[in-house]
Design a protein around this motif. Structure first.
Motif, PDB file in Angstrom:
ATOM      1  N   LEU A  46      27.298  10.418  -8.128  1.00  0.00           N
ATOM      2  CA  LEU A  46      27.629  10.457  -6.709  1.00  0.00           C
ATOM      3  C   LEU A  46      27.562  11.890  -6.176  1.00  0.00           C
ATOM      4  CD1 LEU A  46      30.549   7.910  -6.577  1.00  0.00           C
ATOM      5  CD2 LEU A  46      28.175   7.559  -5.940  1.00  0.00           C
ATOM      6  N   GLN A  47      27.790  12.832  -7.056  1.00  0.00           N
ATOM      7  CA  GLN A  47      27.657  14.246  -6.714  1.00  0.00           C
ATOM      8  C   GLN A  47      26.615  14.849  -7.658  1.00  0.00           C
ATOM      9  OE1 GLN A  47      29.205  15.906  -4.227  1.00  0.00           O
ATOM     10  NE2 GLN A  47      30.129  13.971  -3.619  1.00  0.00           N
ATOM     11  N   PRO A  48      25.755  15.737  -7.177  1.00  0.00           N
ATOM     12  CA  PRO A  48      24.772  16.380  -8.063  1.00  0.00           C
ATOM     13  C   PRO A  48      25.480  17.145  -9.191  1.00  0.00           C
ATOM     14  CG  PRO A  48      24.255  16.804  -5.767  1.00  0.00           C
ATOM     15  CD  PRO A  48      25.602  16.148  -5.785  1.00  0.00           C
ATOM     16  N   VAL A  49      24.916  17.062 -10.372  1.00  0.00           N
ATOM     17  CA  VAL A  49      25.476  17.738 -11.537  1.00  0.00           C
ATOM     18  C   VAL A  49      24.555  18.892 -11.904  1.00  0.00           C
ATOM     19  CG1 VAL A  49      26.149  17.481 -13.954  1.00  0.00           C
ATOM     20  CG2 VAL A  49      26.456  15.571 -12.364  1.00  0.00           C
ATOM     21  N   PRO A  50      25.097  20.130 -11.973  1.00  0.00           N
ATOM     22  CA  PRO A  50      24.264  21.270 -12.373  1.00  0.00           C
ATOM     23  C   PRO A  50      23.738  21.074 -13.798  1.00  0.00           C
ATOM     24  CG  PRO A  50      26.386  22.009 -11.507  1.00  0.00           C
ATOM     25  CD  PRO A  50      26.465  20.529 -11.651  1.00  0.00           C
ATOM     26  N   LEU A  51      22.492  21.423 -14.034  1.00  0.00           N
ATOM     27  CA  LEU A  51      21.896  21.240 -15.360  1.00  0.00           C
ATOM     28  C   LEU A  51      22.625  22.034 -16.440  1.00  0.00           C
ATOM     29  CD1 LEU A  51      18.101  21.196 -14.519  1.00  0.00           C
ATOM     30  CD2 LEU A  51      19.552  19.294 -15.201  1.00  0.00           C
ATOM     31  N   GLY A  52      23.237  23.145 -16.071  1.00  0.00           N
ATOM     32  CA  GLY A  52      23.972  23.956 -17.039  1.00  0.00           C
ATOM     33  C   GLY A  52      25.102  23.193 -17.716  1.00  0.00           C
ATOM     34  N   PHE A 104      11.256  -0.430  -2.251  1.00  0.00           N
ATOM     35  CA  PHE A 104       9.957  -0.394  -1.577  1.00  0.00           C
ATOM     36  C   PHE A 104       9.820   0.823  -0.670  1.00  0.00           C
ATOM     37  CE2 PHE A 104       9.322  -4.619  -3.119  1.00  0.00           C
ATOM     38  CZ  PHE A 104       7.960  -4.823  -3.074  1.00  0.00           C
ATOM     39  N   SER A 105      10.903   1.222  -0.025  1.00  0.00           N
ATOM     40  CA  SER A 105      10.820   2.328   0.933  1.00  0.00           C
ATOM     41  C   SER A 105      11.000   3.691   0.277  1.00  0.00           C
ATOM     42  CB  SER A 105      11.868   2.160   2.025  1.00  0.00           C
ATOM     43  OG  SER A 105      13.171   2.342   1.500  1.00  0.00           O
ATOM     44  N   ALA A 106      11.633   3.752  -0.877  1.00  0.00           N
ATOM     45  CA  ALA A 106      11.980   4.980  -1.599  1.00  0.00           C
ATOM     46  C   ALA A 106      13.076   5.769  -0.899  1.00  0.00           C
ATOM     47  CB  ALA A 106      10.762   5.869  -1.844  1.00  0.00           C
ATOM     48  N   ALA A 107      13.570   5.282   0.224  1.00  0.00           N
ATOM     49  CA  ALA A 107      14.705   5.943   0.874  1.00  0.00           C
ATOM     50  C   ALA A 107      15.941   5.745   0.012  1.00  0.00           C
ATOM     51  CB  ALA A 107      14.934   5.364   2.265  1.00  0.00           C
ATOM     52  N   THR A 108      16.849   6.638   0.072  1.00  0.00           N
ATOM     53  CA  THR A 108      18.112   6.670  -0.690  1.00  0.00           C
ATOM     54  C   THR A 108      17.903   6.988  -2.162  1.00  0.00           C
ATOM     55  OG1 THR A 108      18.342   4.335  -1.346  1.00  0.00           O
ATOM     56  CG2 THR A 108      19.135   4.955   0.875  1.00  0.00           C
ATOM     57  N   THR A 109      16.691   7.341  -2.577  1.00  0.00           N
ATOM     58  CA  THR A 109      16.444   7.629  -3.991  1.00  0.00           C
ATOM     59  C   THR A 109      16.256   9.117  -4.251  1.00  0.00           C
ATOM     60  OG1 THR A 109      14.049   7.322  -3.788  1.00  0.00           O
ATOM     61  CG2 THR A 109      15.365   5.379  -4.334  1.00  0.00           C
ATOM     62  N   GLY A 110      16.409   9.929  -3.233  1.00  0.00           N
ATOM     63  CA  GLY A 110      16.200  11.370  -3.370  1.00  0.00           C
ATOM     64  C   GLY A 110      17.445  12.092  -3.851  1.00  0.00           C
ATOM     65  N   PHE A 111      17.449  13.387  -3.653  1.00  0.00           N
ATOM     66  CA  PHE A 111      18.515  14.253  -4.143  1.00  0.00           C
ATOM     67  C   PHE A 111      19.893  13.848  -3.619  1.00  0.00           C
ATOM     68  CE2 PHE A 111      21.069  18.157  -3.766  1.00  0.00           C
ATOM     69  CZ  PHE A 111      21.145  18.495  -5.102  1.00  0.00           C
ATOM     70  N   CYS A 112      19.982  13.452  -2.353  1.00  0.00           N
ATOM     71  CA  CYS A 112      21.300  13.145  -1.770  1.00  0.00           C
ATOM     72  C   CYS A 112      21.768  11.729  -2.099  1.00  0.00           C
ATOM     73  CB  CYS A 112      21.286  13.362  -0.264  1.00  0.00           C
ATOM     74  SG  CYS A 112      20.541  12.022   0.682  1.00  0.00           S
ATOM     75  N   GLN A 113      20.918  10.911  -2.723  1.00  0.00           N
ATOM     76  CA  GLN A 113      21.246   9.539  -3.115  1.00  0.00           C
ATOM     77  C   GLN A 113      21.709   8.684  -1.936  1.00  0.00           C
ATOM     78  OE1 GLN A 113      21.030   8.094  -6.546  1.00  0.00           O
ATOM     79  NE2 GLN A 113      19.529   9.691  -6.228  1.00  0.00           N
ATOM     80  N   GLY A 114      21.118   8.924  -0.768  1.00  0.00           N
ATOM     81  CA  GLY A 114      21.379   8.082   0.384  1.00  0.00           C
ATOM     82  C   GLY A 114      22.472   8.554   1.317  1.00  0.00           C
ATOM     83  N   ARG A 115      23.117   9.661   1.004  1.00  0.00           N
ATOM     84  CA  ARG A 115      24.191  10.129   1.877  1.00  0.00           C
ATOM     85  C   ARG A 115      23.665  10.538   3.252  1.00  0.00           C
ATOM     86  NH1 ARG A 115      25.781  11.606  -3.073  1.00  0.00           N
ATOM     87  NH2 ARG A 115      25.151  13.764  -3.065  1.00  0.00           N
ATOM     88  N   GLY A 116      22.388  10.867   3.354  1.00  0.00           N
ATOM     89  CA  GLY A 116      21.825  11.263   4.630  1.00  0.00           C
ATOM     90  C   GLY A 116      21.080  10.161   5.358  1.00  0.00           C
ATOM     91  N   CYS A 117      20.646   9.124   4.649  1.00  0.00           N
ATOM     92  CA  CYS A 117      19.767   8.127   5.279  1.00  0.00           C
ATOM     93  C   CYS A 117      20.229   6.686   5.129  1.00  0.00           C
ATOM     94  CB  CYS A 117      18.354   8.259   4.722  1.00  0.00           C
ATOM     95  SG  CYS A 117      18.244   7.958   2.943  1.00  0.00           S
ATOM     96  N   LEU A 118      21.278   6.437   4.393  1.00  0.00           N
ATOM     97  CA  LEU A 118      21.684   5.060   4.108  1.00  0.00           C
ATOM     98  C   LEU A 118      21.951   4.255   5.376  1.00  0.00           C
ATOM     99  CD1 LEU A 118      22.439   2.800   2.163  1.00  0.00           C
ATOM    100  CD2 LEU A 118      24.733   3.772   2.053  1.00  0.00           C
ATOM    101  N   ALA A 119      22.698   4.809   6.324  1.00  0.00           N
ATOM    102  CA  ALA A 119      23.043   4.060   7.535  1.00  0.00           C
ATOM    103  C   ALA A 119      21.803   3.714   8.355  1.00  0.00           C
ATOM    104  CB  ALA A 119      24.034   4.858   8.381  1.00  0.00           C
TER     105      ALA A 119
END
Length: 105
Positions: free
Chosen positions: A89-95, A44-59
């Motif tokens: 858990l870690q971003p994967v480069p598209l290459g 509902f909040s869309a938090a934790t669904t961005g690029f960092c997958q919640g590493r910045g906002c989960l707490a």
């Protein structure tokens, strides 16, 4: 007009503390207290669904959830929250996906 800046909770999805509380209220209205778990709150909040997958906002998101549930008379322990982390858990480069074999990585 207030000169106070809103508190940003999720930088990836540009969600403020006010957005998080409003999302909680919408979730309660839609699902009731019975359906108000941490994973539904995330949706509902869309938090934790961005690029960092919640590493910045989960707490902060979890603390907001616990605080709002307590306002409804439901005691929730932070240690009991069942939050499902979605991969990667870690971003994967598209290459990496464009290469023909794993040896090229």
């Amino acid at each position: 007009m207030s000169s106070e800046q809103p508190t940003i909770v999720c930088r990836c999805m540009d969600r403020t503390q006010e957005d998080m509380v409003n999302s909680f209220k919408v979730m309660i209205k839609a699902l009731g207290v019975e359906g108000a778990d941490i994973n539904n709150y995330r949706r509902f909040s869309a938090a934790t669904t961005g690029f960092c997958q919640g590493r910045g906002c989960l707490a902060i998101m979890q603390r907001t959830y616990v605080s709002e549930m307590k306002k409804l008379g439901v005691d929730v322990d932070m240690d009991e929250l069942n939050y499902r982390v979605r991969s990667p858990l870690q971003p994967v480069p598209l290459g990496v996906f464009a290469r023909g074999s794993i040896e090229e990585v």
